[in-house]
Design a protein around this motif. Structure first.
Motif, mmCIF file in Angstrom:
data_model
loop_
_atom_site.group_PDB
_atom_site.id
_atom_site.type_symbol
_atom_site.label_atom_id
_atom_site.label_comp_id
_atom_site.label_asym_id
_atom_site.label_seq_id
_atom_site.Cartn_x
_atom_site.Cartn_y
_atom_site.Cartn_z
ATOM 1 N N SER A 156 0.818 -1.209 0.000
ATOM 2 C CA SER A 156 0.000 0.000 0.000
ATOM 3 C C SER A 156 0.852 1.260 0.000
ATOM 4 N N SER A 157 0.413 2.243 -0.772
ATOM 5 C CA SER A 157 1.108 3.532 -0.775
ATOM 6 C C SER A 157 0.992 4.223 0.580
ATOM 7 N N ARG A 158 0.038 3.770 1.419
ATOM 8 C CA ARG A 158 -0.148 4.372 2.740
ATOM 9 C C ARG A 158 0.598 3.623 3.843
ATOM 10 N N TYR A 159 1.210 2.498 3.486
ATOM 11 C CA TYR A 159 1.899 1.732 4.528
ATOM 12 C C TYR A 159 3.132 2.475 5.041
ATOM 13 N N SER A 165 4.144 6.447 11.665
ATOM 14 C CA SER A 165 3.233 6.773 12.776
ATOM 15 C C SER A 165 2.155 7.790 12.415
ATOM 16 N N GLN A 166 1.768 7.840 11.136
ATOM 17 C CA GLN A 166 0.708 8.766 10.723
ATOM 18 C C GLN A 166 -0.687 8.149 10.835
ATOM 19 N N ASN A 167 -0.760 6.816 11.020
ATOM 20 C CA ASN A 167 -2.025 6.115 11.247
ATOM 21 C C ASN A 167 -3.087 6.435 10.196
ATOM 22 N N PRO A 168 -2.846 6.130 8.925
ATOM 23 C CA PRO A 168 -3.849 6.371 7.880
ATOM 24 C C PRO A 168 -5.092 5.511 8.090
ATOM 25 N N ASN A 169 -6.211 5.973 7.525
ATOM 26 C CA ASN A 169 -7.504 5.307 7.728
ATOM 27 C C ASN A 169 -7.472 3.826 7.402
ATOM 28 N N VAL A 170 -6.793 3.468 6.317
ATOM 29 C CA VAL A 170 -6.833 2.090 5.830
ATOM 30 C C VAL A 170 -6.122 1.121 6.766
ATOM 31 N N PHE A 171 -5.336 1.638 7.711
ATOM 32 C CA PHE A 171 -4.663 0.799 8.703
ATOM 33 C C PHE A 171 -5.172 1.071 10.122
ATOM 34 N N ASP A 204 -5.938 -16.688 9.269
ATOM 35 C CA ASP A 204 -4.660 -16.584 9.968
ATOM 36 C C ASP A 204 -4.023 -15.269 9.546
ATOM 37 N N ALA A 205 -4.129 -14.250 10.401
ATOM 38 C CA ALA A 205 -3.765 -12.888 10.012
ATOM 39 C C ALA A 205 -2.495 -12.399 10.690
ATOM 40 N N GLU A 206 -1.773 -11.559 9.980
ATOM 41 C CA GLU A 206 -0.627 -10.837 10.536
ATOM 42 C C GLU A 206 -1.165 -9.521 11.076
ATOM 43 N N ILE A 207 -1.292 -9.406 12.389
ATOM 44 C CA ILE A 207 -1.914 -8.239 13.011
ATOM 45 C C ILE A 207 -0.875 -7.150 13.276
ATOM 46 N N LEU A 208 -1.160 -5.953 12.812
ATOM 47 C CA LEU A 208 -0.284 -4.818 13.055
ATOM 48 C C LEU A 208 -0.565 -4.237 14.440
ATOM 49 N N SER A 209 0.298 -3.374 14.908
ATOM 50 C CA SER A 209 0.140 -2.797 16.247
ATOM 51 C C SER A 209 -1.124 -1.949 16.357
ATOM 52 N N SER A 210 -1.658 -1.488 15.229
ATOM 53 C CA SER A 210 -2.890 -0.691 15.248
ATOM 54 C C SER A 210 -4.123 -1.556 15.456
#
Length: 332
Positions: A156-159, A165-171, A204-210
């Motif tokens: 993603s271009s937002r990753y 640490s900008q926390n975009p909506n998609v994440f 089976d998901a890779e969960i991000l800190s968000s």
């Protein structure tokens, strides 16, 4: 042409409006944005002096300038905006997923029925001729289906913003984000349209800190076979998608943006299957949605609503299985 109002001024909205006007299915009449400058910039792209602008949703939905609204806001806003549209007697085309959870979906479906308007989930790829080629192939060989692997992974271009640490909506769980509720919707739609409702779902998901999934592997279990879905927004993959028919295989280059189909025979000889692909992948969707509304085609609408209902149910099952909780869930 049906008069169109739009919510969201991003690239996908522009692509839909271009498809709508090129196919003479809809005519842009009103644009909503939180700022008048953004609304005007969007309207100016279509050189239409008669397009009106809104920065207030109540005023926007009360307007008689349009009959159909296209909603392409963040996922978490879809339900309330679509609900408000329906309560104002507007037909709705809403980007997928149309809701954050199945409770919202059921409420939206009930209100739309009571108001006698259409709520169409914008799964544009299942309307494309190239997808219908895949569907026809599966129908002709349904007795031989022995499984599938569907892959849709794009960095993603937002990753990078997320990593900064900008926390975009998609994440963000606040905005019902993550890989499954973005790219994964395409692959789940593929499975549901081609094979129906699965008997069981495991993610089976890779969960991000968000709290959302950056990538993952989803398994849909059917009576005689499994469909494995690989989805991700934190890495790139060039793996094709495949449907298996014993010794034979149908291959296509993406579970979401399909541009090429091939078939492998029992001797592993691979041949191309000719298929049409429009420059604008939303052309077929715009034409079909306009036809459904103009002709009051309840038969097709009920089938599309059934697909959407199953897809949203599968998404929620998978999300709950992976322990992903959205802010929208807590508000119920």
């Amino acid at each position: 042409m049906l008069k169109l109002g739009i919510i969201g001024t991003n690239w996908i909205t522009q692509q839909f409006v271009e498809a709508a006007e090129e196919t003479k299915s809809f005519k842009l009449s009103r644009v909503y944005s939180r700022t008048e400058a953004k609304a005007k910039t969007f309207a100016d792209k279509f050189k239409a002096d008669d397009v009106r602008l809104s920065t207030d949703l109540d005023e926007f939905f009360a307007s008689e300038d349009f009959e159909v609204v296209y909603i392409a806001s963040p996922n978490s806003l879809h339900f309330e905006q679509a609900k408000q549209a329906v309560l104002n007697g507007k037909n709705v085309i809403v980007e997928k997923p149309s809701t954050s959870n199945i409770h919202e979906f059921a409420e939206l479906e009930e209100i739309a029925k009571a108001k006698s308007v259409f709520v169409l989930e914008a799964a544009r790829h299942i309307q494309e001729p190239i997808f219908k080629k895949i569907s026809d192939f599966v129908d002709r060989n349904r007795a031989d289906v022995s499984g599938a692997t569907l892959s849709y992974m794009k960095y993603s271009s937002r990753y990078d913003d997320y990593l900064d640490s900008q926390n975009p909506n998609v994440f963000s769980t606040d905005f019902s984000g993550g890989a499954l509720y973005d790219l994964g919707v395409y692959a789940v739609y593929d499975a549901v349209v081609l094979f129906g409702q699965p008997d069981a779902v495991n993610y089976d998901a890779e969960i991000l800190s968000s709290g959302v999934d950056g990538s993952g592997s989803l398994t849909l279990k059917y009576d005689d076979f499994d469909v494995n879905i690989i989805v991700g927004k934190t890495k790139n993959s060039f793996m094709p998608s495949e449907i298996y028919f014993g010794k034979r295989t149908l291959l296509f280059d993406s579970a979401g943006d399909i541009t090429k189909i091939q078939a492998s025979d029992e001797k592993k000889h691979i041949t191309d299957i000719p298929a049409d692909k429009s420059d604008n992948p939303m052309d077929s969707e715009a034409v079909e949605f306009a036809r459904i509304i103009n002709q009051n085609d309840q038969t097709t609408y009920k089938q599309l609503m059934k697909y959407a209902r199953i897809v949203n149910h599968v998404l929620e099952q998978a999300r709950m299985n992976a322990g992903i909780v959205f802010k929208a869930d807590k508000e119920k």
